[in-house]
Design an enzyme around this catalytic site. Structure first.
Site, mmCIF file in Angstrom:
data_model
loop_
_atom_site.group_PDB
_atom_site.id
_atom_site.type_symbol
_atom_site.label_atom_id
_atom_site.label_comp_id
_atom_site.label_asym_id
_atom_site.label_seq_id
_atom_site.Cartn_x
_atom_site.Cartn_y
_atom_site.Cartn_z
ATOM 1 N N HIS A 54 -12.679 -4.061 -5.019
ATOM 2 C CA HIS A 54 -11.289 -4.444 -4.708
ATOM 3 C C HIS A 54 -10.804 -5.563 -5.649
ATOM 4 O O HIS A 54 -10.461 -6.663 -5.189
ATOM 5 C CB HIS A 54 -11.176 -4.866 -3.228
ATOM 6 C CG HIS A 54 -9.768 -4.748 -2.697
ATOM 7 N ND1 HIS A 54 -9.486 -4.358 -1.397
ATOM 8 C CD2 HIS A 54 -8.562 -4.977 -3.268
ATOM 9 C CE1 HIS A 54 -8.183 -4.366 -1.211
ATOM 10 N NE2 HIS A 54 -7.601 -4.743 -2.335
ATOM 11 N N ARG B 274 -5.947 1.955 -0.644
ATOM 12 C CA ARG B 274 -6.731 1.448 0.485
ATOM 13 C C ARG B 274 -7.866 2.424 0.754
ATOM 14 O O ARG B 274 -7.670 3.654 0.716
ATOM 15 C CB ARG B 274 -5.874 1.321 1.758
ATOM 16 C CG ARG B 274 -4.946 0.137 1.786
ATOM 17 C CD ARG B 274 -5.684 -1.207 1.918
ATOM 18 N NE ARG B 274 -4.784 -2.359 1.921
ATOM 19 C CZ ARG B 274 -4.447 -3.077 0.835
ATOM 20 N NH1 ARG B 274 -4.928 -2.770 -0.350
ATOM 21 N NH2 ARG B 274 -3.647 -4.128 0.950
ATOM 22 N N GLU C 138 -14.790 -1.943 3.854
ATOM 23 C CA GLU C 138 -15.074 -2.962 2.831
ATOM 24 C C GLU C 138 -15.705 -4.152 3.525
ATOM 25 O O GLU C 138 -15.315 -4.462 4.647
ATOM 26 C CB GLU C 138 -13.776 -3.419 2.143
ATOM 27 C CG GLU C 138 -13.247 -2.375 1.204
ATOM 28 C CD GLU C 138 -11.986 -2.791 0.449
ATOM 29 O OE1 GLU C 138 -11.657 -3.995 0.441
ATOM 30 O OE2 GLU C 138 -11.339 -1.910 -0.111
HETATM 31 N N1 LIG Z 1 -6.652 -2.491 -5.181
HETATM 32 C C1 LIG Z 1 -5.877 -3.554 -5.110
HETATM 33 O O1 LIG Z 1 -6.290 -4.672 -5.377
HETATM 34 C C2 LIG Z 1 -4.459 -3.390 -4.719
HETATM 35 C C3 LIG Z 1 -4.061 -2.389 -3.877
HETATM 36 N N2 LIG Z 1 -2.740 -2.225 -3.564
HETATM 37 C C4 LIG Z 1 -2.340 -1.112 -2.705
HETATM 38 O O2 LIG Z 1 -1.379 -0.324 -3.401
HETATM 39 C C5 LIG Z 1 -0.355 0.060 -2.490
HETATM 40 C C6 LIG Z 1 0.910 0.420 -3.229
HETATM 41 O O3 LIG Z 1 1.564 -0.718 -3.710
HETATM 42 P P1 LIG Z 1 3.042 -0.596 -4.338
HETATM 43 O O4 LIG Z 1 3.065 0.444 -5.391
HETATM 44 O O5 LIG Z 1 3.505 -1.955 -4.666
HETATM 45 O O6 LIG Z 1 3.821 -0.033 -3.075
HETATM 46 P P2 LIG Z 1 5.199 0.777 -3.035
HETATM 47 O O7 LIG Z 1 5.731 0.596 -1.665
HETATM 48 O O8 LIG Z 1 6.051 0.408 -4.203
HETATM 49 O O9 LIG Z 1 4.736 2.303 -3.233
HETATM 50 C C7 LIG Z 1 4.107 3.063 -2.267
HETATM 51 C C8 LIG Z 1 4.722 4.450 -2.295
HETATM 52 O O10 LIG Z 1 3.919 5.338 -1.508
HETATM 53 C C9 LIG Z 1 4.785 6.259 -0.863
HETATM 54 N N3 LIG Z 1 4.046 6.897 0.248
HETATM 55 C C10 LIG Z 1 3.735 6.404 1.464
HETATM 56 N N4 LIG Z 1 3.007 7.289 2.169
HETATM 57 C C11 LIG Z 1 2.844 8.374 1.370
HETATM 58 C C12 LIG Z 1 2.174 9.614 1.511
HETATM 59 N N5 LIG Z 1 1.518 9.944 2.628
HETATM 60 N N6 LIG Z 1 2.217 10.479 0.484
HETATM 61 C C13 LIG Z 1 2.875 10.167 -0.658
HETATM 62 N N7 LIG Z 1 3.514 9.004 -0.848
HETATM 63 C C14 LIG Z 1 3.508 8.121 0.148
HETATM 64 C C15 LIG Z 1 5.989 5.429 -0.486
HETATM 65 O O11 LIG Z 1 7.123 6.241 -0.260
HETATM 66 C C16 LIG Z 1 6.129 4.531 -1.725
HETATM 67 O O12 LIG Z 1 6.994 5.109 -2.682
HETATM 68 C C17 LIG Z 1 -0.255 -1.138 -1.547
HETATM 69 O O13 LIG Z 1 0.312 -0.787 -0.306
HETATM 70 C C18 LIG Z 1 -1.696 -1.576 -1.414
HETATM 71 O O14 LIG Z 1 -2.307 -0.924 -0.332
HETATM 72 C C19 LIG Z 1 -1.796 -3.051 -4.076
HETATM 73 C C20 LIG Z 1 -2.140 -4.069 -4.913
HETATM 74 C C21 LIG Z 1 -3.497 -4.366 -5.271
HETATM 75 O O1 LIG Z 2 -2.003 -6.725 -2.715
HETATM 76 C C1 LIG Z 2 -2.753 -5.942 -2.107
HETATM 77 O O2 LIG Z 2 -2.326 -5.105 -1.278
HETATM 78 C C2 LIG Z 2 -4.200 -5.984 -2.360
HETATM 79 O O3 LIG Z 2 -4.915 -5.124 -1.954
HETATM 80 C C3 LIG Z 2 -4.800 -7.113 -3.111
HETATM 81 O O4 LIG Z 2 -4.040 -7.620 -4.081
#
Ligand SMILES: NC(=O)C1=CN([C@@H]2O[C@H](COP(=O)(O)OP(=O)(O)OC[C@H]3O[C@@H](n4cnc5c(N)ncnc54)[C@H](O)[C@@H]3O)[C@@H](O)[C@H]2O)C=CC1
Ligand SMILES: O=C(O)C(=O)CO
Length: 325
Positions: A286, A238, A267
């Site tokens: 994004h 993010r 954004e």
């Molecule tokens: N650019 C894009 O299009 C996309 C962006 N995302 C972003 O990616 C993020 C991660 O997705 P997932 O891997 O599925 O989530 P997830 O929940 O599997 O992994 C996130 C990890 O971050 C850790 N965490 C939280 N705060 C932290 C900190 N301050 N320091 C270190 N670790 C910390 C959590 O303990 C967790 O293990 C989503 O929340 C979303 O914001 C996700 C999909 C698409």
């Molecule tokens: O899934 C998310 O969190 C995104 O940012 C877009 O896929």
């Protein structure tokens, strides 16, 4: 049951919902609705399938939509929802985990290489008729073989990024996470480190944590100053993880070597943003989950969450399971 979908989603999800006889109101335009219009339509529906809205689903939103029974996000990130407000009303909130991990980690990997080899910058040189003659000293990048990848947030996407970096470049993996991930450590031969060590030892630092207010602008002048001068900062999580004025300063004063961003703060990023003119910064709009495969998967997960709500079952992908207890 009446469901509002605030932007059209892939047919795979729509079809599942229609087969169940759920009435859909789909915003037919790509335009982001005003908060007033968005809330008004939510008031007329039982559930919301929410696609990348600029309207925060905050306490005020929930107060104004007392009939809402559930929210299915078209995203894995759930930072757009104030979960305590949903919890206090026993409203389940669903997300779309796993189906987009490969696509999003692909973009983190792509940005890492793009920065290391200055690919966006060199593309712009051609567009500006600046190709010039072959110069042994110009436009040099760095190789990533054997370097250290630091993962901030070793969840689903962070794990896949680490796997790719290890397989492609034999990178050493260090990570910082809210809790240790011992299985992942074994699989990746990864080392759990504190945040300060992550900053100090990473050649590439890739952010994959989920955003919360406590993490706001975690990457700022102080933290960039603790990173290596050859280091590359990657963020596909993010935009609010970074202070962009501080990032610009770090990139222009050789505090860090480069940055690759799929997410910006705010954004969308405007075309006159000074980061876009830098040779050592690559920005994408994004597109982490923007593949046919991931978006179809997301549509199916979101539809399954709505269908579960409709059938009085637990959402299969729920971020606040406490509402069911
Ligand atoms: N650019 C894009 O299009 C996309 C962006 N995302 C972003 O990616 C993020 C991660 O997705 P997932 O891997 O599925 O989530 P997830 O929940 O599997 O992994 C996130 C990890 O971050 C850790 N965490 C939280 N705060 C932290 C900190 N301050 N320091 C270190 N670790 C910390 C959590 O303990 C967790 O293990 C989503 O929340 C979303 O914001 C996700 C999909 C698409
Ligand atoms: O899934 C998310 O969190 C995104 O940012 C877009 O896929």
């Amino acid at each position: 049951m009446n469901v509002f979908i605030n932007k059209n989603i892939p047919e795979a999800g729509i079809k599942l919902l229609q087969e169940k006889g759920i009435n859909l109101t789909i915003n037919p335009t790509e335009n982001v609705l005003s908060r007033e219009k968005f809330i008004k339509i939510c008031q007329e529906n039982d559930a919301l399938l929410s696609v990348g809205t600029n309207t925060l689903l905050d306490e005020d939103f929930f107060q104004q939509c007392p009939n809402l029974k559930g929210i299915a996000l078209f995203s894995v990130g759930f930072d757009s929802v104030h979960i305590p407000s949903a919890n206090s009303r026993k409203i389940p909130v669903g997300n779309t985990p796993d189906v987009l991990s490969r696509a999003t980690s692909d973009v983190a990997f792509l940005l890492m290489q793009s920065v290391a080899r200055k690919s966006f910058f060199n593309h712009k040189r051609i567009l500006n008729d600046q190709w010039g003659s072959f110069n042994p000293l110009a436009n040099l990048g760095q190789e990533l073989y054997g370097k250290t990848l630091g993962v901030c947030g070793l969840g689903r996407i962070g794990f896949e990024m680490a796997q790719k970096c290890k397989a492609a470049f034999g990178m050493n993996i260090i990570y910082h996470n809210r809790s240790r991930k011992e299985d992942a450590e074994k699989e990746l031969d990864a080392k759990f480190v504190d945040f300060e060590t992550l900053l100090a030892e990473s050649d590439v630092l890739s952010v994959h944590a989920n955003y919360t207010a406590e993490n706001n602008e975690l990457f700022n002048r102080n933290t960039f100053a603790k990173m290596k001068p050859n280091s590359i900062f990657i963020n596909t999580a993010r935009g609010k993880f970074q202070n962009e004025a501080d990032l610009f300063e770090a990139l222009t004063n050789n505090i860090i070597w480069g940055a690759g961003l799929d997410v910006t703060n705010p954004e969308p990023m405007k075309s006159d943003n000074p980061l876009l003119a830098l040779p050592n910064c690559c920005v994408l709009p994004h597109i982490g989950s923007a593949t046919y495969e991931a978006r179809n998967g997301m549509a199916v997960c979101a539809a399954q969450n709505i269908i579960a709500l409709f059938e009085n079952k637990k959402m299969p992908f729920c971020v606040n399971e406490e509402v069911y207890s």
